[in-house]
Design a protein around this motif. Structure first.
Motif, PDB file in Angstrom:
ATOM      1  N   MET A  95       1.190  -1.120   0.008  1.00 14.13           N
ATOM      2  CA  MET A  95      -0.173   0.401   0.199  1.00 14.13           C
ATOM      3  C   MET A  95       1.090   1.078   0.158  1.00 14.13           C
ATOM      4  SD  MET A  95      -3.533   0.860   2.083  1.00 14.13           S
ATOM      5  CE  MET A  95      -4.556  -0.091   0.818  1.00 14.13           C
ATOM      6  N   ILE A  96       0.680   2.005  -0.860  1.00 10.30           N
ATOM      7  CA  ILE A  96       1.693   3.318  -1.199  1.00 10.30           C
ATOM      8  C   ILE A  96       0.775   4.369  -1.721  1.00 10.30           C
ATOM      9  CG2 ILE A  96       3.674   2.088  -1.813  1.00 10.30           C
ATOM     10  CD1 ILE A  96       3.201   2.337  -4.625  1.00 10.30           C
ATOM     11  N   SER A  97       0.936   5.526  -1.986  1.00 15.53           N
ATOM     12  CA  SER A  97       0.247   6.592  -2.587  1.00 15.53           C
ATOM     13  C   SER A  97       0.670   7.215  -3.597  1.00 15.53           C
ATOM     14  CB  SER A  97       0.113   7.879  -0.997  1.00 15.53           C
ATOM     15  OG  SER A  97       1.924   7.773  -0.728  1.00 15.53           O
ATOM     16  N   ASN A  98      -0.356   8.553  -4.101  1.00 13.78           N
ATOM     17  CA  ASN A  98       0.302   9.002  -4.899  1.00 13.78           C
ATOM     18  C   ASN A  98       2.086  10.138  -5.005  1.00 13.78           C
ATOM     19  OD1 ASN A  98      -0.976  10.846  -3.319  1.00 13.78           O
ATOM     20  ND2 ASN A  98      -1.304  12.299  -4.321  1.00 13.78           N
ATOM     21  N   TYR A  99       2.360  10.037  -3.521  1.00  8.32           N
ATOM     22  CA  TYR A  99       4.086  11.144  -3.152  1.00  8.32           C
ATOM     23  C   TYR A  99       4.812   9.565  -4.039  1.00  8.32           C
ATOM     24  CZ  TYR A  99       7.965  11.082  -0.757  1.00  8.32           C
ATOM     25  OH  TYR A  99       9.268  11.392  -1.024  1.00  8.32           O
ATOM     26  N   GLU A 100       4.575   8.045  -4.055  1.00  9.49           N
ATOM     27  CA  GLU A 100       5.860   6.826  -4.139  1.00  9.49           C
ATOM     28  C   GLU A 100       5.335   6.621  -5.270  1.00  9.49           C
ATOM     29  OE1 GLU A 100       5.260   6.368   0.506  1.00  9.49           O
ATOM     30  OE2 GLU A 100       3.741   6.557  -1.120  1.00  9.49           O
ATOM     31  N   THR A 101       4.293   6.349  -6.139  1.00 10.43           N
ATOM     32  CA  THR A 101       4.037   5.728  -7.424  1.00 10.43           C
ATOM     33  C   THR A 101       4.791   6.556  -8.894  1.00 10.43           C
ATOM     34  OG1 THR A 101       1.386   5.037  -6.491  1.00 10.43           O
ATOM     35  CG2 THR A 101       2.062   5.304  -9.039  1.00 10.43           C
ATOM     36  N   ARG A 102       4.924   7.882  -8.870  1.00 10.36           N
ATOM     37  CA  ARG A 102       5.231   7.842 -10.029  1.00 10.36           C
ATOM     38  C   ARG A 102       7.052   7.526  -9.629  1.00 10.36           C
ATOM     39  NH1 ARG A 102       2.740  13.801 -12.596  1.00 10.36           N
ATOM     40  NH2 ARG A 102       0.880  11.901 -13.215  1.00 10.36           N
ATOM     41  N   GLN A 103       7.224   7.898  -9.021  1.00  9.94           N
ATOM     42  CA  GLN A 103       9.359   7.434  -8.629  1.00  9.94           C
ATOM     43  C   GLN A 103       9.215   6.879  -8.699  1.00  9.94           C
ATOM     44  OE1 GLN A 103      10.579  10.969  -4.797  1.00  9.94           O
ATOM     45  NE2 GLN A 103       8.454  11.110  -4.601  1.00  9.94           N
ATOM     46  N   TRP A 104       8.447   5.504  -8.026  1.00  8.51           N
ATOM     47  CA  TRP A 104       8.610   5.186  -7.712  1.00  8.51           C
ATOM     48  C   TRP A 104       8.834   3.731  -9.468  1.00  8.51           C
ATOM     49  CZ3 TRP A 104       6.967   2.210  -2.665  1.00  8.51           C
ATOM     50  CH2 TRP A 104       7.518   2.897  -1.372  1.00  8.51           C
ATOM     51  N   ALA A 105       7.435   3.973 -10.293  1.00 13.38           N
ATOM     52  CA  ALA A 105       8.113   3.302 -11.032  1.00 13.38           C
ATOM     53  C   ALA A 105       9.139   4.302 -12.293  1.00 13.38           C
ATOM     54  CB  ALA A 105       6.632   4.297 -11.765  1.00 13.38           C
ATOM     55  N   GLU A 106       8.912   5.373 -12.493  1.00 18.79           N
ATOM     56  CA  GLU A 106      10.927   5.902 -12.806  1.00 18.79           C
ATOM     57  C   GLU A 106      12.444   5.135 -12.637  1.00 18.79           C
ATOM     58  OE1 GLU A 106      12.783  10.058 -13.592  1.00 18.79           O
ATOM     59  OE2 GLU A 106      11.002   9.927 -12.462  1.00 18.79           O
ATOM     60  N   PHE A 107      12.072   4.842 -11.380  1.00 19.85           N
ATOM     61  CA  PHE A 107      13.027   3.760 -10.736  1.00 19.85           C
ATOM     62  C   PHE A 107      13.035   2.661 -11.173  1.00 19.85           C
ATOM     63  CE2 PHE A 107      12.370   7.391  -7.178  1.00 19.85           C
ATOM     64  CZ  PHE A 107      13.341   8.644  -7.514  1.00 19.85           C
ATOM     65  N   GLY A 108      11.612   2.137 -11.512  1.00 15.48           N
ATOM     66  CA  GLY A 108      12.145   0.823 -11.932  1.00 15.48           C
ATOM     67  C   GLY A 108      11.789  -0.428 -10.984  1.00 15.48           C
ATOM     68  N   TRP A 109      10.859   0.211  -9.071  1.00 15.70           N
ATOM     69  CA  TRP A 109      10.918  -0.240  -8.650  1.00 15.70           C
ATOM     70  C   TRP A 109       9.297  -1.082  -8.287  1.00 15.70           C
ATOM     71  CZ3 TRP A 109      12.586   3.538  -4.695  1.00 15.70           C
ATOM     72  CH2 TRP A 109      14.113   3.874  -4.436  1.00 15.70           C
ATOM     73  N   LEU A 110       8.396  -0.470  -9.266  1.00 18.75           N
ATOM     74  CA  LEU A 110       7.098  -1.224  -9.093  1.00 18.75           C
ATOM     75  C   LEU A 110       6.766  -1.596 -11.048  1.00 18.75           C
ATOM     76  CD1 LEU A 110       5.139   2.038  -8.030  1.00 18.75           C
ATOM     77  CD2 LEU A 110       5.790  -0.636  -6.982  1.00 18.75           C
ATOM     78  N   GLU A 111       5.794  -2.793 -10.335  1.00 24.23           N
ATOM     79  CA  GLU A 111       5.441  -3.506 -11.978  1.00 24.23           C
ATOM     80  C   GLU A 111       4.485  -2.706 -12.617  1.00 24.23           C
ATOM     81  OE1 GLU A 111       5.055  -7.347 -14.182  1.00 24.23           O
ATOM     82  OE2 GLU A 111       6.517  -5.787 -13.104  1.00 24.23           O
ATOM     83  N   ASN A 112       4.848  -2.776 -13.871  1.00 21.25           N
ATOM     84  CA  ASN A 112       3.779  -1.913 -14.743  1.00 21.25           C
ATOM     85  C   ASN A 112       2.503  -2.723 -14.399  1.00 21.25           C
ATOM     86  OD1 ASN A 112       2.654  -0.221 -16.451  1.00 21.25           O
ATOM     87  ND2 ASN A 112       4.086  -0.607 -17.973  1.00 21.25           N
ATOM     88  N   LEU A 113       0.956  -1.965 -13.969  1.00 20.36           N
ATOM     89  CA  LEU A 113      -0.289  -2.356 -14.027  1.00 20.36           C
ATOM     90  C   LEU A 113      -0.926  -2.578 -15.383  1.00 20.36           C
ATOM     91  CD1 LEU A 113      -0.598  -1.933 -10.700  1.00 20.36           C
ATOM     92  CD2 LEU A 113       0.615  -3.794 -11.259  1.00 20.36           C
ATOM     93  N   GLN A 114      -0.251  -1.395 -15.843  1.00 21.61           N
ATOM     94  CA  GLN A 114      -1.392  -1.738 -17.248  1.00 21.61           C
ATOM     95  C   GLN A 114      -1.548  -2.720 -18.007  1.00 21.61           C
ATOM     96  OE1 GLN A 114      -2.432   2.257 -17.269  1.00 21.61           O
ATOM     97  NE2 GLN A 114      -4.453   1.315 -18.296  1.00 21.61           N
ATOM     98  N   PRO A 115      -0.325  -3.507 -18.402  1.00 27.72           N
ATOM     99  CA  PRO A 115      -1.078  -4.867 -19.255  1.00 27.72           C
ATOM    100  C   PRO A 115      -1.821  -5.719 -18.254  1.00 27.72           C
ATOM    101  CG  PRO A 115       1.120  -4.574 -18.951  1.00 27.72           C
ATOM    102  CD  PRO A 115       0.782  -2.965 -17.829  1.00 27.72           C
ATOM    103  N   TYR A 116      -2.406  -5.807 -16.904  1.00 25.80           N
ATOM    104  CA  TYR A 116      -2.532  -6.874 -15.978  1.00 25.80           C
ATOM    105  C   TYR A 116      -4.527  -6.121 -16.419  1.00 25.80           C
ATOM    106  CZ  TYR A 116       1.585  -8.817 -14.061  1.00 25.80           C
ATOM    107  OH  TYR A 116       2.595  -9.177 -14.040  1.00 25.80           O
ATOM    108  N   ILE A 117      -4.447  -4.641 -16.128  1.00 23.01           N
ATOM    109  CA  ILE A 117      -5.921  -3.834 -16.152  1.00 23.01           C
ATOM    110  C   ILE A 117      -6.268  -3.783 -17.693  1.00 23.01           C
ATOM    111  CG2 ILE A 117      -6.430  -1.493 -16.686  1.00 23.01           C
ATOM    112  CD1 ILE A 117      -4.632  -0.547 -14.239  1.00 23.01           C
ATOM    113  N   ASP A 118      -5.481  -3.801 -18.641  1.00 25.95           N
ATOM    114  CA  ASP A 118      -5.917  -4.473 -19.958  1.00 25.95           C
ATOM    115  C   ASP A 118      -6.587  -5.765 -20.220  1.00 25.95           C
ATOM    116  OD1 ASP A 118      -5.590  -0.943 -20.498  1.00 25.95           O
ATOM    117  OD2 ASP A 118      -3.722  -2.115 -21.708  1.00 25.95           O
TER     118      ASP A 118
END
Length: 452
Positions: A95-118
């Motif tokens: 559980m994170i927030s809009n503070y972490e999400t963009r930063q961590w996405a840029e750093f490669g720490w999070l899985e891209n969820l768009q393929p799962y969503i689609d």
């Protein structure tokens, strides 16, 4: 806002945060076919409902078991940040927030969820409130999905206002709120004029403080990364906040975070409560307190701007280190889908549903009936938030209740400790800001060096 080198950011995230040991992520049960997901969440009321309803997830997803690590906000942030930043692999979902999400996405720490969503029929990510969807996206793809979204507003006891012979303005200013707090302080024994966070923590007292700072015309840095915590605007905000809480706030305010104020207000011990719009799930619940049906709601107070709220969302993401991303997505999909909202409504009532994430929730007749007093100001507050332009003057960062830079976890915590000490009477506001200015300029100087 410029990018931060990944290696430097990982070091920043790990510095000063010690991760307590816990079971490894994605353990396979003794039966061989059962996947156990470890999910780290913040122990707010809506998350506790999700834990109570997890049997429904098991019924729909045989072979997947979920172990929750539920912690208070400050502890959860430290544990999750350190684990994800260092690739610890303890968690399958966080559980994170809009503070972490963009930063961590840029750093490669999070899985891209768009393929799962689609690939998830009927999930409908376009139903998320646009400002929230945008704030959880990187290069057009979502990297976390919102469990609930929030802005801020002012809840007040209509019965106590009537008893005191005062009225809430349609669009209150902070000066008017302070005057009302003085009128209502002690209107009944044990009732404070207002409850506001005083607990140190970048995600605790700085959320309401920063929203006040923005509307008072203050900022943390000018466009050249010169710290402005010793500016007249910052000093005015700090004086006002500290004086209001000390004079007409709750006892022991320096130790009060969101949870404490939520409980105080729900139990009838405060006449006003300025905080997250998510408060409604508790204060309008008959089983959670004494004030359901007695509340009015006003927009976040202002000073020099037309908007005074913030934008925040508790969301769920999948660390890149998880070995069970498909199963983790099935859990995220379950917890953030329209069907989950209806499940909570069926089990606990519409007043308990996670608020402020999906537009369709606001169209539900049951929600409209339960949320008539607060649905519109909540939605308007979320939709009107502009993290790229939070105040009256240009800034080099984004964010309303926070600064969207990695250093803010440490910097914000340090500054909040100084402000909390001022509320406790341990230091003067001037002393608190002098020390805070030094902390902030140290951070600002590193940004100047990076831009050379």
């Amino acid at each position: 806002m410029r990018s931060i080198p990944i290696a430097r950011t990982a070091a920043l995230a790990a510095a000063g945060l010690l991760l307590a040991g816990c079971a490894g992520a994605g353990a396979t049960g003794s039966g061989g076919d059962t996947v156990r997901l470890t999910v780290a969440i913040v122990s707010n009321p809506q998350m506790q409902d999700a834990i109570a309803l997890q049997d429904r997830f098991r019924e729909e997803n045989p072979g997947i078991e979920v172990d929750f690590v539920s912690l208070p906000e400050n502890e959860a942030r430290a544990k999750i940040t350190t684990s994800v930043a260092t690739g610890g692999g303890e968690f399958d979902a966080v559980m994170i927030s809009n503070y972490e999400t963009r930063q961590w996405a840029e750093f490669g720490w999070l899985e891209n969820l768009q393929p799962y969503i689609d690939a998830s029929e009927g999930y409908d990510d376009e139903d998320f409130i646009p400002s929230i969807r945008e704030d959880l996206s990187h290069e057009g793809d979502m990297y976390s999905v919102p469990f609930y979204g929030e802005s801020s507003f002012l809840a007040y006891r209509e019965d106590l206002f009537e008893e005191a012979g005062v009225e809430m303005p349609e669009n209150p200013t902070w000066e008017e709120v302070a005057g009302l707090a003085a009128e209502l302080d002690g209107v009944e024994p044990g009732v404070s004029g207002i409850c506001m966070r005083g607990l140190a923590g970048w995600g605790e007292m700085l959320s309401p403080f920063n929203s006040m700072l923005n509307t008072f015309g203050g900022r943390w840095y000018d466009r050249g990364w010169n710290a402005e915590l010793d500016s007249p605007e910052f000093r005015r905000t700090a004086d006002f906040y500290v004086d209001l809480v000390r004079a007409h706030g709750q006892p022991g305010a320096a130790n009060s975070g969101f949870g404490d104020c939520l409980n105080r207000y729900a139990q009838g011990r405060a006449a006003m409560f300025y905080d997250s719009t998510s408060m409604v799930s508790t204060i309008e619940d008959d089983s959670a307190g004494k004030v359901a049906g007695l509340n009015g709601y006003a927009p976040a107070p202002v000073a020099e701007t037309d908007y005074g709220g913030w934008l925040y969302t508790w969301s769920l993401g999948i660390p890149a280190t998880s070995e069970h991303k498909e199963e983790a997505w099935r859990f995220l999909e379950w917890m953030t889908d329209k069907d989950y909202i209806r499940l909570v409504a069926d089990e606990y009532g519409w007043q308990r549903v996670p608020p402020g994430n999906r537009l369709s929730t606001f169209e539900e007749p049951g929600y409209q009936e339960a949320a008539g007093a607060y649905a519109d100001p909540m939605l308007q507050g979320i939709e009107q938030a502009d993290p790229a332009d939070p105040g009256t003057r240009p800034v080099p960062y984004q964010g309303i209740g926070f600064l969207a830079i990695p250093e803010f976890q440490d910097l914000g915590t340090r500054v909040s400790q100084q402000l909390s000490a001022a509320i406790a009477g341990q230091v003067t506001v001037g002393e608190a800001l002098a020390q805070s200015q030094r902390y902030a300029q140290d951070v600002g100087d590193t940004y100047k060096e990076d831009e050379r």
